[in-house]
Design a protein around this motif. Structure first.
Motif, mmCIF file in Angstrom:
data_model
loop_
_atom_site.group_PDB
_atom_site.id
_atom_site.type_symbol
_atom_site.label_atom_id
_atom_site.label_comp_id
_atom_site.label_asym_id
_atom_site.label_seq_id
_atom_site.Cartn_x
_atom_site.Cartn_y
_atom_site.Cartn_z
ATOM 1 N N THR A 147 -19.673 51.362 -25.846
ATOM 2 C CA THR A 147 -20.854 51.433 -26.653
ATOM 3 C C THR A 147 -20.277 52.003 -27.999
ATOM 4 O OG1 THR A 147 -22.447 51.801 -25.076
ATOM 5 C CG2 THR A 147 -22.822 53.078 -27.239
ATOM 6 N N ASN A 268 -26.457 61.536 -31.964
ATOM 7 C CA ASN A 268 -27.703 61.954 -31.424
ATOM 8 C C ASN A 268 -28.541 61.034 -31.003
ATOM 9 O OD1 ASN A 268 -27.154 64.680 -31.394
ATOM 10 N ND2 ASN A 268 -28.126 65.014 -33.408
ATOM 11 N N ILE A 269 -28.691 59.615 -31.851
ATOM 12 C CA ILE A 269 -29.238 58.460 -31.366
ATOM 13 C C ILE A 269 -29.087 57.858 -30.261
ATOM 14 C CG2 ILE A 269 -30.083 56.275 -32.177
ATOM 15 C CD1 ILE A 269 -30.658 57.582 -34.979
ATOM 16 N N PHE A 270 -27.459 57.427 -30.263
ATOM 17 C CA PHE A 270 -26.831 56.381 -29.317
ATOM 18 C C PHE A 270 -26.029 56.909 -28.449
ATOM 19 C CE2 PHE A 270 -27.559 53.623 -33.136
ATOM 20 C CZ PHE A 270 -28.340 52.820 -32.652
ATOM 21 N N ASN A 271 -25.420 58.406 -28.522
ATOM 22 C CA ASN A 271 -24.577 58.889 -27.485
ATOM 23 C C ASN A 271 -23.412 57.759 -27.200
ATOM 24 O OD1 ASN A 271 -24.870 59.363 -24.107
ATOM 25 N ND2 ASN A 271 -23.505 60.301 -25.242
ATOM 26 N N PRO A 272 -22.657 57.496 -28.369
ATOM 27 C CA PRO A 272 -21.841 56.372 -28.530
ATOM 28 C C PRO A 272 -20.416 56.976 -27.628
ATOM 29 C CG PRO A 272 -21.872 56.899 -30.633
ATOM 30 C CD PRO A 272 -22.785 57.947 -29.778
ATOM 31 N N ASP A 273 -19.629 56.025 -27.212
ATOM 32 C CA ASP A 273 -18.157 56.256 -26.822
ATOM 33 C C ASP A 273 -17.180 56.440 -28.253
ATOM 34 O OD1 ASP A 273 -18.877 55.918 -24.093
ATOM 35 O OD2 ASP A 273 -18.712 53.660 -24.405
ATOM 36 N N PRO A 304 -22.863 65.058 -26.251
ATOM 37 C CA PRO A 304 -22.508 63.608 -26.775
ATOM 38 C C PRO A 304 -21.484 63.632 -27.913
ATOM 39 C CG PRO A 304 -24.714 64.425 -27.848
ATOM 40 C CD PRO A 304 -24.379 65.211 -26.572
ATOM 41 N N ARG A 307 -18.081 63.701 -26.064
ATOM 42 C CA ARG A 307 -17.658 62.254 -25.460
ATOM 43 C C ARG A 307 -17.029 61.242 -26.742
ATOM 44 N NH1 ARG A 307 -18.822 57.803 -21.942
ATOM 45 N NH2 ARG A 307 -19.575 59.380 -20.757
ATOM 46 N N TYR B 168 -33.055 52.947 -23.338
ATOM 47 C CA TYR B 168 -31.867 53.023 -23.737
ATOM 48 C C TYR B 168 -31.403 54.684 -23.601
ATOM 49 C CZ TYR B 168 -27.376 53.471 -26.012
ATOM 50 O OH TYR B 168 -26.119 53.792 -26.322
ATOM 51 N N PRO B 171 -24.276 56.525 -22.489
ATOM 52 C CA PRO B 171 -23.591 56.886 -21.354
ATOM 53 C C PRO B 171 -23.582 58.070 -20.620
ATOM 54 C CG PRO B 171 -22.381 56.357 -23.269
ATOM 55 C CD PRO B 171 -23.728 55.998 -23.915
ATOM 56 N N ASP B 172 -24.247 59.152 -21.447
ATOM 57 C CA ASP B 172 -24.382 60.616 -20.672
ATOM 58 C C ASP B 172 -25.806 60.714 -20.523
ATOM 59 O OD1 ASP B 172 -21.560 61.219 -20.925
ATOM 60 O OD2 ASP B 172 -21.950 61.743 -23.059
ATOM 61 N N THR B 174 -28.031 61.324 -22.992
ATOM 62 C CA THR B 174 -28.265 62.188 -23.890
ATOM 63 C C THR B 174 -28.642 61.426 -25.423
ATOM 64 O OG1 THR B 174 -26.035 62.275 -25.190
ATOM 65 C CG2 THR B 174 -26.746 63.810 -23.161
ATOM 66 N N ALA B 175 -28.904 60.134 -25.552
ATOM 67 C CA ALA B 175 -29.371 59.219 -26.463
ATOM 68 C C ALA B 175 -30.827 59.558 -26.908
ATOM 69 C CB ALA B 175 -28.948 57.924 -26.173
ATOM 70 N N ALA B 176 -31.443 59.068 -27.930
ATOM 71 C CA ALA B 176 -32.797 59.033 -28.362
ATOM 72 C C ALA B 176 -33.224 60.347 -28.748
ATOM 73 C CB ALA B 176 -33.387 58.423 -27.321
ATOM 74 N N GLU B 177 -32.328 61.310 -28.988
ATOM 75 C CA GLU B 177 -32.658 62.571 -29.701
ATOM 76 C C GLU B 177 -33.028 62.413 -31.080
ATOM 77 O OE1 GLU B 177 -33.137 65.576 -28.520
ATOM 78 O OE2 GLU B 177 -32.237 65.532 -26.686
ATOM 79 N N LEU B 178 -34.244 61.692 -31.240
ATOM 80 C CA LEU B 178 -34.616 61.340 -32.627
ATOM 81 C C LEU B 178 -35.362 62.742 -33.509
ATOM 82 C CD1 LEU B 178 -36.702 57.917 -31.667
ATOM 83 C CD2 LEU B 178 -34.114 58.481 -32.330
#
Lengths: 334, 334
Positions: A147, A268-273, A304, A307, B168, B171-172, B174-178
């Protein structure tokens, strides 16, 4: 690291066609130049070339010219797939370009069908920023992650989104316009017409505007201003900032704040690698990465943030050709 | 429309177990109350209930209490799956809650395993905001679309992201913290510590803060202030705005600007089919939706803006139970 190598030798063993390694061609169409890269199925470039786009020829002429140059580069190699990145709004599923503002006459062009017919090969068409992001994901900075979000900091700010190993482009292929995230809704007006876009605060164009506004307001600076102010690049401002110039430092602070807010938001939106920065502005190195990491940390949650890796792109100018080829390979594999 | 119906009658035909329609239980655990909904495989609620969470019992006690209430509601019905939404940071794959700040003692709790053991049924655990978004997608406002973003405007601002029919979570998870998208990096400080988060400008808490700051600065207003100012809700401010109160209108303008910037950003990032607003603030209706649509349009590109529908949530308080059940069904189907 997978690096472009202009002089690498094609070492594929010539033999029975069914067992011969096949190559993939990636094409990156720009307003000025069109880049070509012939690579293997891991994204390793075996030959590459660059020709003028000759936009004045219009879509038909540009594509004929492109096909001719592609044939020259491919020679007698056995091809597996062809990928093309176009700077415009399109349906990648249909290979159809609705509009490409930097290419005269490019309105409703069935690019995929036209190039495919000219080459006798299937062609996968994608937006150029998406292709560049996919290139970094497939064979560049993001090759070990799943990601990844990419920001390209150039004249404008482009973006690309890879989620769980797949390019995310949205139902109209218009997603990932990360340069037009709003980071300050009462901020300066962007070229797109909106206020406070990331691009209006962190592109090379924004940096130039900030310098010119400060000079007009009577600020003094050691930034070297060229006779044609449109030639003022981020590098001159970066050099002055390194040399301790106050205005240049203030401008990079603003850039860092805006970018950090956008990066924090993306975390905060995607929690990307991984978040990857490409484009000329990313060459300012720690002058950019230091404030971006600091601000991104302030704007995102701890889990996040712990990460995510925030890194510079690996492939430089080749990201577009590599990504176009990678997406063609992916499309062919289904 | 699929609406909750407290008095609906269970019409499933009783018969041979193998042919009997199976039900799904959705549980929405909150700091104060725990909601339960028994529904069919289309998300139609056949029975529901609400009990106090009794957080003071700690994780073990809360879950025992929950299991007992779940058993009461399920009765002799044949169950297919159980889903639980928890307000915390977790691994949904492992059903493990790292932390739930509004529930005393909820640190590193294997919720899925504990509830599953107590009920003798497999349990799918998800974050409550994600579950609510999935509920609206599965059986609410978004049931006809594939790509949907949800904002829940309450005490805070929550979010949920559905892309190509899938939740979605990153990976953790923790996404979507809009609520913690930055829309004004030099804006007011948020509860999370960052500056200019959407939540700091568009939550009920933000509205209350803006009223109190204006009063402290000597502004006059027709907004009715309760004795305990913490009880001042968005409704009182909305009522005053409707009645023409200048301060209330200014505050809703700010809320609209911040929300519109966030919505425009989400349109440019995701190119979604639909954006759904839930939570008490969404009840302000056009007072919110008018400026949000206007600002969102100003902050986004024409093509994705022309696709997106910006609507109010359908399921109200039931979104959490419906989504928890829907995710359990999805997990069971694999």
């Amino acid at each position: 690291m997978l690096k472009a190598n202009l002089n690498s030798i094609n070492l594929f063993i010539v033999g029975d066609c069914a067992h011969m390694a096949k190559l993939v061609l990636g094409i990156d169409l720009g307003g000025t130049d069109c880049k070509f890269g012939l690579m293997d199925e891991t994204g390793h470039i075996v030959r590459k070339a660059k020709y003028p786009t000759r936009g004045e020829l219009g879509p038909q002429g540009v594509l004929e010219n492109m096909a001719e140059n592609a044939r020259k580069l491919m020679g007698d190699d056995v091809m597996r797939a062809v990928g093309l990145g176009v700077p415009g709004v399109m349906s990648s599923a249909r290979g159809f370009v609705y509009e490409a503002p930097n290419l005269p006459g490019w309105v409703n062009v069935p690019v995929g069908a036209m190039l495919s017919q000219a080459l006798g090969l299937s062609v996968a068409v994608n937006n150029d920023a998406n292709a560049a992001a996919y290139g970094e994901f497939w064979a560049g900075a993001g090759r070990a992650v799943e990601t990844m979000i990419m920001f390209t900091l150039g004249t404008g700010v482009g973006g690309g989104i890879i989620l769980d190993g797949k390019l995310y482009t949205g139902p109209d292929d218009t997603a990932a316009e990360l340069g037009h995230m709003c980071v300050k809704y009462d901020g300066p007006r962007c070229g797109c017409g909106a206020f406070g876009c990331l691009e209006a605060l962190a592109s090379a164009t924004a940096v130039r505007r900030m310098v010119m506004e400060a000079l007009a307001a009577g600020r003094s600076t050691r930034i070297e201003i060229p006779d044609n102010e449109l030639e003022l690049g981020a590098k001159a401002v970066a050099d002055a900032a390194m040399a301790g110039d106050l205005l240049a430092r203030e401008i990079f602070d603003t850039v860092g704040q805006a970018l950090g807010a956008a990066v924090g938001t993306v975390i905060n939106i995607f929690n990307p690698d991984m978040i990857v920065f490409g484009g000329a502005m990313a060459n300012a190195g720690e002058l950019i990465f230091d404030p971006v990491r600091r601000e991104a940390r302030a704007h995102s949650f701890a889990k996040p943030f712990s990460r995510v890796q925030i890194v510079r792109a690996d492939l430089g100018e080749d990201a577009g050709i590599v990504g176009a080829a990678g997406l063609a390979l992916k499309a062919e594999r289904g």
